[in-house]
Every structure is written in structure tokens, then in C-alpha cells.
Design an enzyme around this catalytic site. Structure first.
Site, mmCIF file in Angstrom:
data_model
loop_
_atom_site.group_PDB
_atom_site.id
_atom_site.type_symbol
_atom_site.label_atom_id
_atom_site.label_comp_id
_atom_site.label_asym_id
_atom_site.label_seq_id
_atom_site.Cartn_x
_atom_site.Cartn_y
_atom_site.Cartn_z
ATOM 1 N N LYS A 1 0.842 -1.207 0.000
ATOM 2 C CA LYS A 1 0.000 0.000 0.000
ATOM 3 C C LYS A 1 0.872 1.250 0.000
ATOM 4 O O LYS A 1 1.925 1.275 0.630
ATOM 5 C CB LYS A 1 -0.896 0.028 1.249
ATOM 6 C CG LYS A 1 -1.908 -1.086 1.319
ATOM 7 C CD LYS A 1 -2.805 -0.923 2.532
ATOM 8 C CE LYS A 1 -3.863 -2.017 2.563
ATOM 9 N NZ LYS A 1 -4.758 -1.890 3.748
ATOM 10 N N GLU B 1 1.463 -5.347 4.149
ATOM 11 C CA GLU B 1 0.545 -5.951 5.119
ATOM 12 C C GLU B 1 0.155 -7.345 4.682
ATOM 13 O O GLU B 1 0.118 -7.649 3.486
ATOM 14 C CB GLU B 1 -0.759 -5.118 5.196
ATOM 15 C CG GLU B 1 -0.664 -3.896 6.050
ATOM 16 C CD GLU B 1 -1.973 -3.122 6.111
ATOM 17 O OE1 GLU B 1 -2.909 -3.426 5.334
ATOM 18 O OE2 GLU B 1 -2.051 -2.217 6.946
ATOM 19 N N PHE C 1 -2.460 -9.887 3.578
ATOM 20 C CA PHE C 1 -3.722 -9.665 2.875
ATOM 21 C C PHE C 1 -4.831 -10.421 3.593
ATOM 22 O O PHE C 1 -4.758 -11.634 3.787
ATOM 23 C CB PHE C 1 -3.611 -10.129 1.423
ATOM 24 C CG PHE C 1 -4.880 -9.908 0.636
ATOM 25 C CD1 PHE C 1 -5.313 -8.624 0.357
ATOM 26 C CD2 PHE C 1 -5.643 -10.982 0.187
ATOM 27 C CE1 PHE C 1 -6.490 -8.406 -0.364
ATOM 28 C CE2 PHE C 1 -6.815 -10.777 -0.531
ATOM 29 C CZ PHE C 1 -7.243 -9.486 -0.813
ATOM 30 N N HIS D 1 -15.731 -4.477 5.566
ATOM 31 C CA HIS D 1 -15.261 -3.113 5.815
ATOM 32 C C HIS D 1 -16.237 -2.468 6.788
ATOM 33 O O HIS D 1 -17.394 -2.224 6.448
ATOM 34 C CB HIS D 1 -15.216 -2.340 4.494
ATOM 35 C CG HIS D 1 -14.762 -0.921 4.658
ATOM 36 N ND1 HIS D 1 -14.677 -0.055 3.610
ATOM 37 C CD2 HIS D 1 -14.366 -0.240 5.743
ATOM 38 C CE1 HIS D 1 -14.239 1.123 4.054
ATOM 39 N NE2 HIS D 1 -14.066 1.029 5.340
ATOM 40 N N ARG E 1 -13.025 13.551 8.203
ATOM 41 C CA ARG E 1 -14.095 14.382 7.634
ATOM 42 C C ARG E 1 -15.450 13.772 8.009
ATOM 43 O O ARG E 1 -15.501 12.660 8.518
ATOM 44 C CB ARG E 1 -13.974 14.366 6.114
ATOM 45 C CG ARG E 1 -14.054 12.936 5.570
ATOM 46 C CD ARG E 1 -14.186 12.822 4.077
ATOM 47 N NE ARG E 1 -14.528 11.467 3.692
ATOM 48 C CZ ARG E 1 -13.664 10.486 3.492
ATOM 49 N NH1 ARG E 1 -12.370 10.701 3.632
ATOM 50 N NH2 ARG E 1 -14.094 9.280 3.161
ATOM 51 N N VAL F 1 -19.959 10.526 3.496
ATOM 52 C CA VAL F 1 -21.187 10.447 2.699
ATOM 53 C C VAL F 1 -22.271 9.706 3.482
ATOM 54 O O VAL F 1 -23.426 10.137 3.533
ATOM 55 C CB VAL F 1 -20.912 9.694 1.369
ATOM 56 C CG1 VAL F 1 -22.211 9.477 0.596
ATOM 57 C CG2 VAL F 1 -19.890 10.450 0.516
#
Ligand code: MV4
Length: 454
Positions: free
Chosen positions: A158, A200, A202, A208, A292, A295
Site C-alpha cells: 500500500k 501488510e 492480505f 469493511h 471528515r 457520505v
């Protein structure tokens, strides 16, 4: 309390913020691009300032013009919404320098958490579980190969300055690892101006799951449970829910406490979200922290009975959190569908243009967050999401039935939308059982024949 806020965004989130401001009796300043003259956020704000031509780089990302608009029109604070300037430390710093309250964390916190290697090390030090991997950025092949052998294949490379799924490489063996390492670094150097990468283990077919936190300027931090965000395609979420169908009260406590500990470790303030991967053994691992409002915040609002945007404004105004963790109690279940202007049958190709008919569903437990109306033209320059349909129910089954009903009522003519995808998904047995991972949509689209009609 802040008296006048500039809303540095467009579309549904700009309206969402204006709505919160109106309820708080705060004056609003909208900004808009030349392509957004007819947008509702322009009409609804007390003042509207054109900050540049259609392309985002020249308008919604134009730091100088936005800052000048805020100063010229007497703003005391700036709400950045999501995307655009919401996670740009430089912009937060410019606001601070001009005595404007940036409604979010400090520039320093945005910068720290934007560096995924530093964020991960900070969270690990705070006792938050992280995915096994390199202890920092990897600078040579020898270390790379050694770490991969230690944690075992498959591994994922990543970009430290990446995030949100950009700049990742999967490797099943040493050959793929070396190749992926060099291409990832080269790509990251161009895309993010930094070639720092880390490694990392996997996690196969994870979920998620993200945890909402709020923090005041006095060190108080609380969490608002989790959102299930596994239903994504190409790192674009399509459906989110609160709570996750697989998170028990006990796991929620654990993940919530980890999120609060992580936020405390960086002296976090305002609203933030800790992203976790959950594996099949109920292990959860910190991935990144989003600094932040997101959505999908409405599903948390519906279940926890709290207005997160108002809270952001109150906290940024210097108020203390008005409640303790024990007072934060979920009730029921909420599911959100992101309605995009795109043709699912053409592999989700964007479909901007004139909306010549619009019928919005309503009734008990239904919420529609959108800036569009009959006769509105969706410009081609921005994100394809133009509305969010959210259904609340006393439990997941009722939320799904209500969502199904509302999706059937929702009529949008003139453009193609993701509605056919959502109508099919709410009828899918695996979705109804809550039995899915981040791989689900891709697998399902293959067999659903929703696209490939060509
Ligand atoms: C992972 C992973 C499996 N193992 N990391 C994608 C978004 C970015 N935040 C990180 N992502 C992933 N990181 C490890 N160690 C799988 C993904 C991933 C993913 C994560 C969340 C939602 C959808 C996803 C789709 C593909 C890959």
C-alpha cells in the site's frame, strides 16, 4: 456559536450543511462553479459566490478564491463537507492563519492521519489492533522479502500517501511482490508525490466496518457505533448500513473503545471515522482514519438520533460534548443507497444530463438527501452521486422492506441511474441474510446480468 459559515462544497452535502445551519440560525455562504449556477445550494444560501469555472481544480479546489470569498463575506467558519478540501491540511492551515474556524480537526491532525504509515504506527502504539505487516515504510528489497516471509503470503503493498484503495498491489509470491513493489512505488511517486509504501498481510474477503467518533476541544471522545460498508465496487460504496448485521453488542463495545482510544492518542477533535477490516474470526484491524464527515453519515444519524453536522458545528464553535458514552444508545436499523447518475448495464458508465421527471418517495422512516429537482441538469464535471435514499426500520428486515418500497416509488427519468442495481440488491437472498464481504458486488454483478446487455 459561529454566526456565519461558508460551505466549501456542492451537491447534496452542501444542502445538508445549509439545512443544519438554518436550524441553528447560522447564516450561510455558498460557493459555486460556473457549471453550478442553477444548483439548489446556490439558491438556498444567504449569499452565493462564484469561485471559478466548471473544472473542480479551478473552483471547488481553488483554495485562494474560496478563502477570499470567506473573508470578503464575513464568514467565521468553513465547512468543507467531504471530498474536495475536507482532508487538505494546507487548507485547514490557511483557515487557521486567517482566524477562520475550519469545521473539522486541526491541520496537524489531518496531516498525521493522511500519512498511513504514521497513522498505523500511532494507532498500534495506542493499543488499537493493526494488520500484521512492516513496521514502517519499506525502502529496500531485502526488508520487503523478509517481512513478506515473516507474515506469509498473500500480502498487499500500500502507498503511505494513498488511502481509499488507491495505489495498492496484491502479491501471492516473491516474484509478484518484487514486481508490485516497484510498480507501486513508481505509481505512488506520480499520484501522491511520495513513493513511500508499506506491506501488510492480505486479509481474505473481509468486511469493511467503520466507527463514527466525535471529539470536543477538551479531550472528550465518544463513539456512535459502526457502519457496515462492505458493499462497494471499485472502492465506491453503493450501500451502507447501521448497525452491521454481523457486529454483536460485545464487538461494538470493543471496536468503539478501540476507536475512542485511537482518537484520544492523536488528541482528535470534531467528527472522524476509524476504518477497520473485520476477518472471519471476528478480529478487527485499523486501516485508516477519515478526518471528515462521510457520505454515509445519515445511517448513523437515523439509528442514534443525532444530527452529526450540527454536532460538528457546535464542537467547532468550542462547545463541549453534551453527552457521555452511556447516553449514546442505538435504536433500529438504517440502510442507505447511493443513487448515481450512471448506466449499470454499461459497466456503470456516467450518465449526466437533464432530469426531466423526478418523484421522490416519502412516508414513515424514509429520508432523501439530494440537491436535484425536475428540470435540473446534472453537469458532467463532478462525482456521479446525486442523491441518497435512506430507510430506517425497527430492525433490519423492516428497513429492507421499507427501502424496497421506497426504491419502487422513486422515479427518475431522463438519465440512467443506479436504481436498477439497488432494486435487485434489496431482493438478493445473500444481502437479505447479511452474508457478504467486500468481494460480494463484483461477484454478484458477474452473475446478475444487470450489465452485459449490450
Ligand atoms: C486491505 C485488504 C485486505 N487486506 N488490506 C481497500 C481500501 C483501502 N482502505 C484498503 N483496502 C483494502 N485493504 C489488507 N491488509 C482489502 C482491501 C479492500 C477493500 C477494503 C474495504 C472495502 C473494499 C475493498 C475492496 C478491495 C480491497
Amino acid at each position: 456559536m459561529l454566526r456565519r459559515i461558508l460551505v466549501a462544497n456542492r451537491g447534496e452535502i452542501a444542502l445538508r450543511i445549509i439545512r443544519a445551519c438554518r436550524e441553528l440560525n447560522i447564516e450561510t455562504i455558498a460557493i459555486y462553479s460556473e457549471a453550478d449556477r442553477d444548483s439548489l445550494h446556490v439558491k438556498w444560501a444567504d449569499v452565493a459566490v462564484c469561485v471559478g469555472p466548471a473544472p473542480s481544480q479551478k473552483s471547488y479546489l481553488n483554495l485562494q478564491n474560496i478563502l477570499a470569498a470567506a473573508l470578503a463575506h464575513g464568514a467565521e467558519g468553513i465547512h468543507p463537507g467531504y471530498g474536495y478540501l475536507s482532508e487538505q491540511a494546507l487548507f485547514a492551515e490557511m483557515c487557521e492563519a486567517h482566524n477562520l474556524v475550519f469545521i473539522g480537526p486541526s491541520a496537524q491532525q489531518i496531516e498525521l492521519l493522511g500519512d498511513k504509515v504514521i497513522a498505523k504506527a500511532t494507532m498500534a502504539a495506542a493499543g488499537v489492533p493493526v494488520i500484521p505487516g512492516s513496521s514502517g515504510a519499506i525502502n529496500d528489497e531485502k526488508t520487503l522479502i523478509k517481512v513478506a516471509q515473516d507474515i506469509g503470503y498473500p500480502v498487499i503493498i500500500k502507498a503511505s500517501a494513498g488511502g481509499g484503495g488507491r495505489g495498492m498491489r496484491l502479491a501471492h509470491n516473491r516474484e509478484e511482490l518484487l514486481h508490485g513493489y516497484h510498480t507501486a512505488r513508481a505509481e505512488a511517486a506520480i499520484a501522491f508525490n511520495s513513493d513511500a509504501v508499506y506491506l501488510e498481510k492480505f486479509i481474505q474477503a473481509p468486511r469493511h466496518i467503520e466507527v463514527q467518533v466525535l471529539a470536543d476541544n477538551f479531550g472528550n471522545v465518544i463513539h456512535f457505533g459502526e457502519r457496515e460498508c462492505s458493499l462497494q465496487r471499485r472502492h465506491q460504496k453503493l450501500i451502507e448500513e447501521c448497525p452491521s448485521p454481523v457486529v454483536s453488542d460485545e464487538l461494538r463495545d470493543k471496536m468503539g473503545s478501540a476507536a475512542v482510544a485511537g482518537a484520544r492518542a492523536v488528541n482528535y477533535r470534531n467528527a472522524g471515522t476509524m476504518e477497520f477490516l473485520l476477518d472471519h474470526q471476528e478480529n478487527f484491524y485499523f486501516m485508516e482514519m477519515n478526518t471528515r464527515i462521510q457520505v454515509e453519515h445519515p445511517v448513523t444519524e437515523m439509528v442514534y438520533g443525532i444530527d452529526l453536522i450540527k454536532e460538528q458545528i457546535r464542537l467547532a464553535s468550542g462547545e463541549a460534548l453534551g453527552y457521555e458514552q452511556s447516553g449514546i444508545v442505538p435504536y433500529g436499523h438504517a440502510i442507505e443507497c447511493r443513487i448515481n447518475a450512471e448506466a449499470v448495464r454499461l459497466n456503470s458508465r456516467p450518465s449526466p444530463g437533464l432530469i426531466d421527471q423526478l418523484f421522490v418517495p416519502g412516508g414513515y422512516g424514509i429520508r432523501w438527501d439530494s440537491h436535484v429537482y425536475s428540470g435540473y441538469v446534472i453537469p458532467p464535471y463532478y462525482d456521479s452521486m446525486f442523491g441518497k435514499l435512506i430507510a430506517w426500520g425497527t430492525d433490519r428486515e423492516e428497513a429492507i422492506e421499507r427501502l424496497k418500497r421506497a426504491l419502487d416509488e422513486l422515479v427518475i427519468e431522463g438519465i440512467e441511474t443506479s436504481i436498477p442495481f439497488h432494486r435487485a440488491m434489496v431482493r438478493n437472498p445473500q444481502f437479505k441474510q447479511g452474508d457478504f464481504s467486500t468481494n460480494f458486488i463484483e461477484e454478484w454483478l458477474e452473475e446478475s446480468k444487470l450489465w452485459k446487455e449490450e
